[in-house]
Design an enzyme around this catalytic site. Structure first.
Site, PDB file in Angstrom:
ATOM      1  N   ASP A  54      10.400  -8.536  11.840  1.00  0.00           N
ATOM      2  CA  ASP A  54       9.461  -7.523  11.202  1.00  0.00           C
ATOM      3  C   ASP A  54       8.286  -8.389  11.057  1.00  0.00           C
ATOM      4  O   ASP A  54       7.853  -9.217  10.239  1.00  0.00           O
ATOM      5  CB  ASP A  54      10.148  -7.218   9.789  1.00  0.00           C
ATOM      6  CG  ASP A  54      11.165  -6.224   9.919  1.00  0.00           C
ATOM      7  OD1 ASP A  54      12.037  -6.301  10.777  1.00  0.00           O
ATOM      8  OD2 ASP A  54      11.409  -5.446   8.960  1.00  0.00           O
ATOM      9  N   LYS A  70       6.786   0.496  10.633  1.00  0.00           N
ATOM     10  CA  LYS A  70       7.326   0.365   9.354  1.00  0.00           C
ATOM     11  C   LYS A  70       6.035   0.544   8.327  1.00  0.00           C
ATOM     12  O   LYS A  70       4.849   0.178   8.514  1.00  0.00           O
ATOM     13  CB  LYS A  70       7.935  -0.929   9.301  1.00  0.00           C
ATOM     14  CG  LYS A  70       8.173  -1.536   7.830  1.00  0.00           C
ATOM     15  CD  LYS A  70       8.966  -3.003   7.678  1.00  0.00           C
ATOM     16  CE  LYS A  70       9.377  -3.452   6.532  1.00  0.00           C
ATOM     17  NZ  LYS A  70      10.012  -4.636   6.665  1.00  0.00           N
ATOM     18  N   LYS A  96      10.697   3.107  10.049  1.00  0.00           N
ATOM     19  CA  LYS A  96      11.057   2.217   8.586  1.00  0.00           C
ATOM     20  C   LYS A  96      10.149   2.612   7.421  1.00  0.00           C
ATOM     21  O   LYS A  96       9.191   1.735   7.444  1.00  0.00           O
ATOM     22  CB  LYS A  96      11.275   1.048   8.910  1.00  0.00           C
ATOM     23  CG  LYS A  96      12.147   0.161   7.742  1.00  0.00           C
ATOM     24  CD  LYS A  96      12.321  -1.407   8.216  1.00  0.00           C
ATOM     25  CE  LYS A  96      12.532  -2.253   6.841  1.00  0.00           C
ATOM     26  NZ  LYS A  96      13.057  -3.823   7.184  1.00  0.00           N
TER      27      LYS A  96
END
Length: 319
Positions: free
Chosen positions: A156, A219, A255
């Site tokens: 991430d 995300k 996400k």
């Protein structure tokens, strides 16, 4: 249960095209109205609600990102990831092998998570100077490489928000593409930190640039911003994913992270996802919740479904 496996081709990206970025348009009032209708339009009861809550569990990135993390805490979190709900409750709903989607930790905790999970679930590492993303760029790339070498199969990364705020889309594309290359076979989730991007138009442009640069997921947030995942931002990002698929042929994951802590909120996001992107996105290879306390609330709701009684939240500890 084995680690998440996808049957989809990985996003190969697109060449940078400033005309594509500048063509982005967002109708902010219409987006806000549409997002406001979602919680009111979906009502799930009894077995249907339990089934959707189980689906929500299966797509959670169970996360600990605290300054006082220890290997012991991470091992407990991994045990919870593999057995997210009490066995008697899982047996009652017919899903004895249910697990979460992955475990997400800082780089220092990757070896402990890898050892505890032993390949049964993916380990995700937050990287690139998380959460600010302001460390020297060569060190951000090195951090990715170190996490992959330690066993992380998902990374991430955080984007440089200043590139969005100054409209330097080429720089954002170039940095993101280099980060994707550093990930190698590990899948990359690009964190936009949408609460710091100013406008929904900036969110859409940043989403498109990061996908074009090869991101496997986009995300919403680090979870450390003042404003994290919201329905309007999520709606914009989902529609950008749909546009990108039409342009490239590649499906990119989504996400939401930060602020999704209640079971009813998870159901709202899943309903929006199903409406906007379809059933294929309701799987761990294309959707994750970045969460920790969410799991405890879902377990509490499932206990009520099975027994007819609500228990105290302290009975559903996460780690």
């Amino acid at each position: 249960m084995s680690a998440t496996i996808s049957d989809l081709p990985r996003n190969a990206g697109l060449p940078f095209d400033i005309a594509l970025v500048e063509s982005v348009r967002v109708n902010t009032p219409a987006t806000m109205r549409r997002a406001a209708t979602i919680p009111a339009r979906r009502s799930l009861k009894k077995d249907w609600q339990a089934a959707w809550l189980a689906r929500a569990i299966s797509v959670i990135d169970l996360t600990t990102l605290a300054g006082d993390d220890t290997e012991g805490r991470v091992r407990r979190l991994c045990a919870k990831a593999l057995q997210p709900v009490r066995p008697d409750l899982l047996d009652a709903i017919g899903l004895p092998d249910l697990t979460v989607g992955a475990v997400c930790v800082y780089h220092e905790m990757v070896p402990a998570a890898v050892e505890a999970l032993r390949g049964r679930l993916p380990v995700a590492a937050v990287s690139t100077g998380f959460p600010a993303g302001l460390s020297p760029f060569h060190l951000r790339l090195r951090e990715i490489e170190e996490s992959v070498a330690a066993g992380a199969t998902e990374i991430d990364i955080v984007i440089s928000r200043r590139h969005v705020l100054t409209g330097n889309w080429q720089a954002l594309y170039d940095e993101t593409a280099q980060m994707r290359a550093a990930c190698g076979d590990a899948h990359m989730k690009a964190i936009l930190a949408t609460g710091e991007l100013g406008t929904l138009k900036n969110v859409m442009k940043a989403s498109m640039v990061c996908m074009a640069a090869g991101s496997d997921f986009i995300k919403t947030s680090t979870g450390k911003e003042a404003v994290n995942a919201t329905l309007p931002v999520s709606l914009v990002m989902m529609r950008t994913i749909r546009t990108y698929e039409a342009l490239s042929g590649f499906k990119v994951g989504f996400k939401p992270a930060g602020g999704v802590s209640k079971a009813k909120d998870a159901l709202t996001y899943l309903a929006l996802l199903k409406d906007e992107l379809g059933d294929r996105w309701l799987r761990p290879d294309l959707f994750r919740f970045g969460a920790s306390s969410l799991l405890g609330d879902i377990e509490r709701q499932l206990e009520h479904h099975v027994t007819g009684r609500y228990s105290a939240a302290c009975r559903h500890a996460i780690g």
